[in-house]
Design an enzyme around this catalytic site. Structure first.
Site, short mmCIF file in Angstrom:
data_model
loop_
_atom_site.label_atom_id
_atom_site.label_comp_id
_atom_site.label_asym_id
_atom_site.label_seq_id
_atom_site.Cartn_x
_atom_site.Cartn_y
_atom_site.Cartn_z
N GLY A 222 47.66 -89.39 -29.27
CA GLY A 222 47.74 -90.16 -30.68
C GLY A 222 47.55 -91.67 -30.67
O GLY A 222 48.37 -92.43 -31.27
N GLY B 274 46.81 -93.91 -33.33
CA GLY B 274 47.58 -93.82 -34.34
C GLY B 274 48.79 -95.02 -34.66
O GLY B 274 48.70 -96.12 -33.97
N GLN B 275 49.29 -94.86 -35.78
CA GLN B 275 50.38 -96.05 -36.03
C GLN B 275 51.29 -96.20 -34.87
O GLN B 275 51.73 -97.49 -34.35
CB GLN B 275 51.11 -95.76 -37.38
CG GLN B 275 52.01 -96.76 -37.84
CD GLN B 275 52.96 -96.42 -39.08
OE1 GLN B 275 53.19 -95.22 -38.96
NE2 GLN B 275 53.48 -97.21 -39.76
N ARG C 145 40.01 -91.25 -34.28
CA ARG C 145 39.84 -92.77 -34.85
C ARG C 145 39.16 -93.59 -33.55
O ARG C 145 39.66 -92.99 -32.41
CB ARG C 145 41.38 -93.43 -34.95
CG ARG C 145 41.54 -93.26 -36.48
CD ARG C 145 43.04 -94.49 -36.57
NE ARG C 145 43.76 -93.83 -37.76
CZ ARG C 145 44.97 -94.48 -38.01
NH1 ARG C 145 45.34 -95.26 -37.30
NH2 ARG C 145 45.61 -94.06 -39.30
N ASP D 154 40.99 -83.50 -27.63
CA ASP D 154 41.57 -83.09 -28.90
C ASP D 154 42.94 -82.17 -28.20
O ASP D 154 42.80 -81.53 -27.30
CB ASP D 154 40.91 -81.74 -29.42
CG ASP D 154 41.36 -81.06 -30.61
OD1 ASP D 154 42.55 -81.17 -30.95
OD2 ASP D 154 40.39 -80.87 -31.63
N TYR E 263 54.49 -80.48 -43.06
CA TYR E 263 55.07 -81.55 -42.16
C TYR E 263 56.29 -81.23 -41.80
O TYR E 263 56.50 -81.26 -40.39
CB TYR E 263 54.70 -82.79 -42.63
CG TYR E 263 54.94 -84.04 -41.76
CD1 TYR E 263 54.20 -84.12 -40.41
CD2 TYR E 263 56.11 -84.95 -42.05
CE1 TYR E 263 54.59 -85.56 -39.83
CE2 TYR E 263 56.51 -85.79 -41.28
CZ TYR E 263 55.64 -86.28 -40.17
OH TYR E 263 55.91 -87.18 -39.15
N LYS F 283 57.88 -79.96 -37.79
CA LYS F 283 58.82 -81.08 -37.21
C LYS F 283 60.13 -80.16 -36.54
O LYS F 283 60.62 -80.48 -35.35
CB LYS F 283 59.23 -82.08 -37.83
CG LYS F 283 58.24 -83.20 -38.16
CD LYS F 283 57.73 -83.93 -36.99
CE LYS F 283 56.48 -84.98 -36.93
NZ LYS F 283 56.12 -85.40 -35.53
N1 SER Z 1 56.60 -91.61 -42.23
C1 SER Z 1 56.18 -90.11 -42.05
C2 SER Z 1 55.65 -89.67 -43.23
O1 SER Z 1 55.71 -90.15 -44.21
C3 SER Z 1 57.60 -89.25 -41.96
O2 SER Z 1 57.85 -89.08 -41.05
O3 SER Z 1 55.06 -88.71 -43.31
#
Ligand code: SER
Length: 318
Positions: free
Chosen positions: A8, A11-12, A37, A53, A142, A146
């Site tokens: 990742g 990513g951010q 990306r 991947d 999500y 987690k």
């Molecule tokens: N920043 C994340 C989201 O908003 C939370 O882990 O999905």
């Protein structure tokens, strides 16, 4: 940690962790792994970059083996709002990706960093001073990935002695790489809108209180936890960490101290509002303080000041 692979990496969080690790351990020792990306030139030019991947186990094992990797920071994941749109895909990427990372770590004797989230909690969890060990019944895909990820990391640590560690991140704020698809994204979008239009239409209600953290603290938390003496850790994984607990109204008030004519309006997105309402307002992160010395640097006012300053410079160059 001598040779580190970051999934990742475009990513951010991954993009900033990769650069911080490259500064700390030299570029050639940090292998950035991206998928959909394009890497920024900074990422591509400062060390190895591989496209794969995370669901492809053979490719992951090869990357770890070829580069003699001893630690994997596994940041590849779909975020909350995207995961609600594509729940089956989110399960596939988030869970099968993590399983492959943990399996690779078991076979190749690597340590693993896994970011969990405030999303790992749900409506039945105490929303204020959310304890480290408490009820976890999230109702988003999500969040389900987690919690499952936290349990899988614990399992691999206990059953196979894989050194799997992790944090429960709050919403993360940064000016470098945009998140995309998260419920806490308002706290990043607001800065772009403030600088570009002096107004922002927020998709969460004014009083939606959530934990947040500025990215340099998030990067330090991950690296600090991975460097901690394992003997000091009784939790290993899924540490609550936070730096501030704020609402859109409070964030806009702080921005107005710098941009006096900034205005905020509200147009609620029911999906993201429901997700935010199911998350804690403020986590208790004393375990992280006690077990490995977690200490955030940035308060709300320090974060807003730096975000506005650095983002203004970035936008002026575009
Ligand atoms: N920043 C994340 C989201 O908003 C939370 O882990 O999905």
């Amino acid at each position: 940690m001598k040779k580190i692979l970051v999934t990742g990496a475009t990513g951010q969080v991954g993009s900033e962790i990769t650069m911080a690790l490259r500064q700390k351990y030299a570029g050639e020792n940090i292998i950035a792994v991206g998928h959909s990306r394009q890497p920024s030139s900074e990422l591509a030019d400062t060390g190895p970059y591989i496209t794969l991947d995370v669901r492809d186990q053979a490719a992951l094992i090869k990357a770890v083996k070829d580069n003699q990797v001893d630690t994997v920071f596994h940041l590849a994941s779909l975020l909350s709002a995207v995961a609600e749109k594509l729940p089956q895909k989110a399960w596939d990427i988030n869970m099968n990706g993590l399983l492959n990372v943990l399996e690779t770590a078991r076979m190749m004797r690597c340590a693993v960093f896994f970011p969990s989230s405030i999303a790992a909690f749900g409506y039945q969890t105490p929303a204020l001073n959310t304890p480290q060990d408490t009820i976890q019944r999230p109702n988003t895909m999500y969040g389900i990935t987690k919690v499952s990820g936290e349990l899988l990391c614990d399992y691999y640590q206990q059953r196979f002695a894989v050194d799997a560690r992790g944090l429960r991140y709050p919403g993360l704020i940064s000016y470098k790489t945009e998140a995309g698809g998260g419920t806490t994204d308002y706290a990043v979008e607001i800065f772009y809108a403030a600088l570009q239009k002096k107004s922002y239409q927020c998709f969460l209600k004014a009083d939606t209180q959530l934990d947040m953290m500025y990215m340099p603290d998030a990067v330090n938390a991950a690296i600090g936890l991975m460097q901690a003496d394992v003997e000091q850790l009784s939790h290993h994984n899924a540490f609550n960490v936070t730096a501030m607990s704020i609402t859109p109204e409070q964030l806009s008030t702080e921005i107005k101290r710098h941009i006096a004519d900034f205005t905020i309006s509200y147009k609620i997105d029911p999906v993201r509002q429901a997700i935010a309402d199911s998350w804690p307002k403020h986590m208790d992160d004393r375990c992280a303080h006690q077990e490995w010395g977690w200490q955030p640097e940035f308060t709300l006012s320090a974060m807003v000041e730096e975000m506005l300053e650095k983002l203004a410079v970035k936008l002026s160059k575009q």
